[in-house]
Scaffold this motif. Structure first.
Motif, PDB file in Angstrom:
ATOM      1  N   GLU A   1      36.446  41.187 -13.552  1.00  5.59           N
ATOM      2  CA  GLU A   1      37.158  41.365 -14.604  1.00  5.59           C
ATOM      3  C   GLU A   1      38.345  40.400 -14.679  1.00  5.59           C
ATOM      4  OE1 GLU A   1      38.141  45.041 -17.135  1.00  5.59           O
ATOM      5  OE2 GLU A   1      36.792  45.943 -15.637  1.00  5.59           O
ATOM      6  N   GLU A   2      38.437  39.657 -15.687  1.00  9.47           N
ATOM      7  CA  GLU A   2      39.752  38.595 -15.547  1.00  9.47           C
ATOM      8  C   GLU A   2      41.096  39.426 -15.317  1.00  9.47           C
ATOM      9  OE1 GLU A   2      41.580  34.737 -18.021  1.00  9.47           O
ATOM     10  OE2 GLU A   2      39.881  36.080 -18.661  1.00  9.47           O
ATOM     11  N   GLY A   3      41.870  38.866 -14.059  1.00  9.38           N
ATOM     12  CA  GLY A   3      43.107  39.168 -13.972  1.00  9.38           C
ATOM     13  C   GLY A   3      43.119  40.559 -13.083  1.00  9.38           C
ATOM     14  N   LYS A   4      41.915  41.157 -12.679  1.00 11.65           N
ATOM     15  CA  LYS A   4      41.699  42.266 -11.770  1.00 11.65           C
ATOM     16  C   LYS A   4      40.719  42.176 -10.771  1.00 11.65           C
ATOM     17  CE  LYS A   4      42.235  45.415 -15.436  1.00 11.65           C
ATOM     18  NZ  LYS A   4      41.658  46.334 -16.762  1.00 11.65           N
ATOM     19  N   GLU A   5      41.267  42.874  -9.674  1.00 16.26           N
ATOM     20  CA  GLU A   5      40.400  42.875  -8.437  1.00 16.26           C
ATOM     21  C   GLU A   5      38.876  42.951  -8.614  1.00 16.26           C
ATOM     22  OE1 GLU A   5      40.494  44.802  -3.997  1.00 16.26           O
ATOM     23  OE2 GLU A   5      41.818  45.285  -5.343  1.00 16.26           O
TER      24      GLU A   5
ATOM     25  N   ILE B   1      35.424  52.415 -14.427  1.00 15.38           N
ATOM     26  CA  ILE B   1      36.325  51.382 -13.388  1.00 15.38           C
ATOM     27  C   ILE B   1      37.681  51.634 -13.715  1.00 15.38           C
ATOM     28  CG2 ILE B   1      36.839  49.324 -12.441  1.00 15.38           C
ATOM     29  CD1 ILE B   1      33.893  48.709 -12.458  1.00 15.38           C
ATOM     30  N   ASN B   2      38.118  51.391 -14.993  1.00 20.99           N
ATOM     31  CA  ASN B   2      39.669  51.328 -15.447  1.00 20.99           C
ATOM     32  C   ASN B   2      40.179  52.637 -15.224  1.00 20.99           C
ATOM     33  OD1 ASN B   2      39.692  48.687 -15.762  1.00 20.99           O
ATOM     34  ND2 ASN B   2      39.134  48.535 -17.686  1.00 20.99           N
ATOM     35  N   LEU B   3      39.202  53.800 -15.427  1.00 19.87           N
ATOM     36  CA  LEU B   3      39.754  55.142 -15.476  1.00 19.87           C
ATOM     37  C   LEU B   3      39.969  55.496 -14.032  1.00 19.87           C
ATOM     38  CD1 LEU B   3      40.361  57.830 -17.493  1.00 19.87           C
ATOM     39  CD2 LEU B   3      38.089  58.478 -16.800  1.00 19.87           C
TER      40      LEU B   3
END
Length: 332
Positions: free
Chosen positions: A102-106, A228-230
């Protein structure tokens, strides 16, 4: 930090060693199984010490043995086909490693192992499950074009199976260019009983096929991204505010059982004639109406209310001692 095994019942060393042996080797950042599970439980298991007794892991041990035997069988079939100059129809224990970006994330490495792939049209993903009859009771019995029975989940049932296998199917499409046409669970029913086969809907065999729906790329992309974000957010909350800052698990993750009103034909009846799960006032009214009508025909009938509870928290969560929600409800 991690699991500490106990042996409260003094089981012999070979049993202990069998449980201690982990055939699973951690790969990547998060497994498919962990991704769909409670992010709070995952956080607590990776940041605290927790205890499990050898005796509580008997079903996991049985599952490992079952998978090993079935994997060995598929490997033998593949060897024979290859020796005969035939492309193998089966791929057992197919390991996947998918880089989620994801853009801007590891980048997150999602890993997992599928039990069996059938590579001839129609391509089928198989997953072996050792389960109780209760799991299958939420499925509808159907028949294929050859009259062979299989089961299909009713709305809302078998969600853990559906989510897990559909993530695998998504990764197969995106990374390995394998498009499975069917997803099937081979379910081994550990509490199956032949004497119950006369019951409506009860499986005729202790081994049944459960066919699962296949979700679109759009649906799975959104689901995986949200999971994943959770997990990321729960780790952030835990590291900045401690475990108590993380919200409690959802009702689904806690295996929440609602209050249930059970109608028995008599006080001595072993099985209830009708059950009503209580989600609101309307269910209360329906249960009472049924009971009053039932009692006209069966004067000995009784009505029993069974209090709801969080099944996983109460009996199966090994990290509950570190959970603020469990501390709250256990002190009531």
């Amino acid at each position: 930090m991690g699991r500490i095994l106990l042996n409260k019942f003094g089981l012999p060393e070979p049993v202990v060693r069998a449980v201690e042996f982990e055939s699973y080797q951690k790969r990547g950042h998060i497994s498919v199984t962990t991704l769909i599970d409670s992010p709070k439980v995952n956080y607590l298991k990776t940041t605290t010490d927790y205890h499990e007794d050898i005796s509580e892991m008997v079903w996991a041990l049985r599952g490992q043995a079952l998978h090993h035997i079935l994997e060995r069988s598929a490997i033998e079939i593949a060897k024979k086909e290859e020796a005969a100059g035939i492309a193998s129809r089966y791929k057992p224990e197919f390991k996947v490693d998918y880089e989620w970006e994801e853009e801007g994330k590891e980048t997150v490495h999602i890993t997992g192992t599928m039990d069996l792939l059938y590579m001839v049209y129609p391509e089928i993903m198989y997953d072996y499950k050792d389960c109780s009859y209760y799991k299958i009771s939420g499925c509808e019995k159907r028949y294929d074009e050859h009259g062979v029975p299989f089961y299909f989940p009713k709305d809302g049932e078998c969600q853990d199976w559906i989510k897990q296998t559909n993530i695998y199917a998504y990764i197969l499409r995106k990374k390995y260019d394998i498009v499975v046409k069917k997803i099937r669970i081979i379910a081994f029913i550990k509490d199956w009983s032949k004497k119950n086969t006369n019951m409506s809907g009860y499986p005729e065999s202790p081994i049944v096929v459960v066919e699962l729906p296949i979700y679109s790329d759009e649906t799975m992309y959104s689901y995986i991204k949200n999971r994943i974000n959770l997990h990321r957010e729960y780790y952030r909350l835990g590291h900045t505010g401690g475990a108590d800052a993380i919200p409690e698990c959802t009702e689904e993750e806690r295996w929440k059982k609602k209050d249930t009103i059970k109608i028995y034909s008599s006080p001595n009846s072993a099985r209830s004639s009708k059950n009503f799960e209580i989600n609101g006032q309307e269910d209360e009214i329906q249960a009472e109406l049924y009971f009053q009508n039932f009692k006209i025909k069966t004067p000995t009938a009784i009505k029993v209310r069974v209090a709801g509870f969080d099944g996983r928290c109460q009996d199966y969560c090994s990290v509950k001692v570190h959970c603020h929600y469990w501390r709250q409800i256990s002190q009531k």
